[in-house]
Motif scaffolding. Structure first.
Motif, PDB file in Angstrom:
ATOM      1  N   THR A  12      -7.823  -2.257   4.342  1.00 44.89           N
ATOM      2  CA  THR A  12      -6.779  -1.659   5.171  1.00 44.89           C
ATOM      3  C   THR A  12      -5.861  -0.703   4.419  1.00 44.89           C
ATOM      4  OG1 THR A  12      -5.463  -3.665   4.857  1.00 44.89           O
ATOM      5  CG2 THR A  12      -6.776  -3.522   6.871  1.00 44.89           C
ATOM      6  N   SER A  13      -6.020  -0.578   3.094  1.00 44.86           N
ATOM      7  CA  SER A  13      -5.187   0.364   2.349  1.00 44.86           C
ATOM      8  C   SER A  13      -5.800   0.638   0.984  1.00 44.86           C
ATOM      9  CB  SER A  13      -3.779  -0.222   2.161  1.00 44.86           C
ATOM     10  OG  SER A  13      -2.996   0.607   1.340  1.00 44.86           O
ATOM     11  N   ILE A  14      -5.688   1.897   0.550  1.00 42.62           N
ATOM     12  CA  ILE A  14      -6.049   2.285  -0.814  1.00 42.62           C
ATOM     13  C   ILE A  14      -4.870   3.076  -1.355  1.00 42.62           C
ATOM     14  CG2 ILE A  14      -7.650   3.528  -2.318  1.00 42.62           C
ATOM     15  CD1 ILE A  14      -9.766   3.223  -0.105  1.00 42.62           C
ATOM     16  N   THR A  22       3.964   3.232  -6.340  1.00 50.37           N
ATOM     17  CA  THR A  22       2.705   3.134  -5.612  1.00 50.37           C
ATOM     18  C   THR A  22       2.638   4.249  -4.577  1.00 50.37           C
ATOM     19  OG1 THR A  22       2.637   0.741  -5.922  1.00 50.37           O
ATOM     20  CG2 THR A  22       1.286   1.640  -4.152  1.00 50.37           C
ATOM     21  N   HIS A  23       1.509   4.954  -4.551  1.00 52.14           N
ATOM     22  CA  HIS A  23       1.309   6.098  -3.676  1.00 52.14           C
ATOM     23  C   HIS A  23       0.099   5.817  -2.785  1.00 52.14           C
ATOM     24  CE1 HIS A  23       3.941   7.878  -6.665  1.00 52.14           C
ATOM     25  NE2 HIS A  23       3.076   7.462  -7.571  1.00 52.14           N
ATOM     26  N   THR A  24       0.337   5.582  -1.518  1.00 52.97           N
ATOM     27  CA  THR A  24      -0.735   5.236  -0.590  1.00 52.97           C
ATOM     28  C   THR A  24      -1.584   6.472  -0.272  1.00 52.97           C
ATOM     29  OG1 THR A  24       0.646   3.507   0.357  1.00 52.97           O
ATOM     30  CG2 THR A  24      -1.249   4.202   1.652  1.00 52.97           C
ATOM     31  N   LEU A  25      -2.901   6.288  -0.309  1.00 54.19           N
ATOM     32  CA  LEU A  25      -3.842   7.384  -0.071  1.00 54.19           C
ATOM     33  C   LEU A  25      -4.436   7.348   1.331  1.00 54.19           C
ATOM     34  CD1 LEU A  25      -5.828   7.213  -3.435  1.00 54.19           C
ATOM     35  CD2 LEU A  25      -3.874   8.685  -2.872  1.00 54.19           C
ATOM     36  N   THR A  26      -4.155   6.297   2.079  1.00 56.56           N
ATOM     37  CA  THR A  26      -4.745   6.120   3.401  1.00 56.56           C
ATOM     38  C   THR A  26      -3.660   6.112   4.473  1.00 56.56           C
ATOM     39  OG1 THR A  26      -4.700   3.736   2.994  1.00 56.56           O
ATOM     40  CG2 THR A  26      -6.788   4.871   2.605  1.00 56.56           C
ATOM     41  N   ALA A  27      -4.067   6.396   5.696  1.00 57.08           N
ATOM     42  CA  ALA A  27      -3.147   6.361   6.837  1.00 57.08           C
ATOM     43  C   ALA A  27      -2.758   4.918   7.153  1.00 57.08           C
ATOM     44  CB  ALA A  27      -3.816   6.995   8.053  1.00 57.08           C
ATOM     45  N   LYS A  28      -1.644   4.748   7.857  1.00 63.69           N
ATOM     46  CA  LYS A  28      -1.160   3.404   8.197  1.00 63.69           C
ATOM     47  C   LYS A  28      -2.171   2.623   9.030  1.00 63.69           C
ATOM     48  CE  LYS A  28       3.726   4.469   7.981  1.00 63.69           C
ATOM     49  NZ  LYS A  28       4.576   3.529   7.331  1.00 63.69           N
ATOM     50  N   ASP A  29      -2.948   3.314   9.850  1.00 66.94           N
ATOM     51  CA  ASP A  29      -3.917   2.625  10.712  1.00 66.94           C
ATOM     52  C   ASP A  29      -5.326   2.566  10.094  1.00 66.94           C
ATOM     53  OD1 ASP A  29      -4.505   5.329  10.914  1.00 66.94           O
ATOM     54  OD2 ASP A  29      -4.741   5.301  13.096  1.00 66.94           O
ATOM     55  N   PHE A  30      -5.429   2.827   8.795  1.00 64.34           N
ATOM     56  CA  PHE A  30      -6.720   2.808   8.100  1.00 64.34           C
ATOM     57  C   PHE A  30      -7.345   1.415   8.185  1.00 64.34           C
ATOM     58  CE2 PHE A  30      -9.207   2.166   4.180  1.00 64.34           C
ATOM     59  CZ  PHE A  30     -10.090   3.235   4.273  1.00 64.34           C
ATOM     60  N   SER A  31      -8.607   1.371   8.527  1.00 62.13           N
ATOM     61  CA  SER A  31      -9.343   0.108   8.600  1.00 62.13           C
ATOM     62  C   SER A  31     -10.824   0.431   8.481  1.00 62.13           C
ATOM     63  CB  SER A  31      -9.055  -0.583   9.929  1.00 62.13           C
ATOM     64  OG  SER A  31      -9.777  -1.786  10.030  1.00 62.13           O
ATOM     65  N   VAL A  83      -5.461   0.634  -6.036  1.00 60.36           N
ATOM     66  CA  VAL A  83      -5.111  -0.657  -5.436  1.00 60.36           C
ATOM     67  C   VAL A  83      -5.759  -0.728  -4.063  1.00 60.36           C
ATOM     68  CG1 VAL A  83      -3.245  -2.175  -4.702  1.00 60.36           C
ATOM     69  CG2 VAL A  83      -2.909  -0.637  -6.657  1.00 60.36           C
ATOM     70  N   TYR A  84      -6.600  -1.735  -3.874  1.00 60.30           N
ATOM     71  CA  TYR A  84      -7.281  -1.955  -2.606  1.00 60.30           C
ATOM     72  C   TYR A  84      -6.633  -3.154  -1.926  1.00 60.30           C
ATOM     73  CZ  TYR A  84     -10.727   1.071  -4.710  1.00 60.30           C
ATOM     74  OH  TYR A  84     -11.344   2.129  -5.309  1.00 60.30           O
ATOM     75  N   GLN A  85      -6.248  -2.973  -0.653  1.00 59.73           N
ATOM     76  CA  GLN A  85      -5.647  -4.076   0.088  1.00 59.73           C
ATOM     77  C   GLN A  85      -6.524  -4.395   1.286  1.00 59.73           C
ATOM     78  OE1 GLN A  85      -1.517  -3.705   1.164  1.00 59.73           O
ATOM     79  NE2 GLN A  85      -1.388  -5.922   1.319  1.00 59.73           N
ATOM     80  N   SER A  90       0.023  -7.854   4.592  1.00 62.12           N
ATOM     81  CA  SER A  90       0.284  -9.105   3.877  1.00 62.12           C
ATOM     82  C   SER A  90      -0.980  -9.668   3.232  1.00 62.12           C
ATOM     83  CB  SER A  90       0.899 -10.146   4.817  1.00 62.12           C
ATOM     84  OG  SER A  90       0.006 -10.419   5.884  1.00 62.12           O
ATOM     85  N   GLY A  91      -2.082  -8.906   3.302  1.00 65.38           N
ATOM     86  CA  GLY A  91      -3.351  -9.372   2.758  1.00 65.38           C
ATOM     87  C   GLY A  91      -3.448  -9.213   1.255  1.00 65.38           C
TER      88      GLY A  91
END
Length: 133
Positions: A12-14, A22-31, A83-85, A90-91
């Motif tokens: 759900t996040s990279i 931390t700099h998020t590379l994916t959109a909030k709705d990434f799945s 960082v992979y979430q 909360s995962g």
């Protein structure tokens, strides 16, 4: 009882984590489905993540004989991680240090300014013609 030949989870996040945060590379709705422990350190990533890596890391995109993203070899020594979430905000997270992602693959390339270039073990899953990971 059935046999399992792979384990997929929802990614759900990279993000990139470094000294500045931390700099998020994916959109909030990434799945996206992610295959864990595929037996390789190479990572097949969505095109939008590759695009963000190219912009944020001064990466040279593949062309001609070079099939991997190219970064300065000095990136092996930076204090940064991908960082992979999994499973939402909360995962659980997995941090993969750049030192594990940057390598020469036995061949050094050089940027135009003479800086040694190494491969960054990530490629677009669209280019690979494969499912995510």
């Amino acid at each position: 009882m059935g046999l399992y030949d792979s384990l997929q989870v929802v990614l759900t996040s990279i993000a990139i984590s470094d000294e500045s945060g931390t700099h998020t590379l994916t959109a909030k709705d990434f799945s996206e489905p992610a295959l864990l422990d595929s037996g390789t350190s190479a990572q097949s990533l969505p095109p939008q993540v590759i695009s963000e890596l190219v912009k944020g890391l001064d990466v040279v995109e593949p062309s001609g004989q070079i099939v991997w993203l190219q970064v300065p070899c000095s990136y092996q020594n930076v204090n940064a991680s991908l960082v992979y979430q999994f499973g939402g905000s909360s995962g659980p997270k997995i941090n993969v240090p750049f030192s594990q992602l940057v390598n020469t693959n036995g061949q050094l390339t050089y940027f135009l300014d003479g800086i040694p270039g190494c491969s960054f073990n990530a490629f677009s899953n669209v280019e690979a013609g494969a499912d995510f990971w």
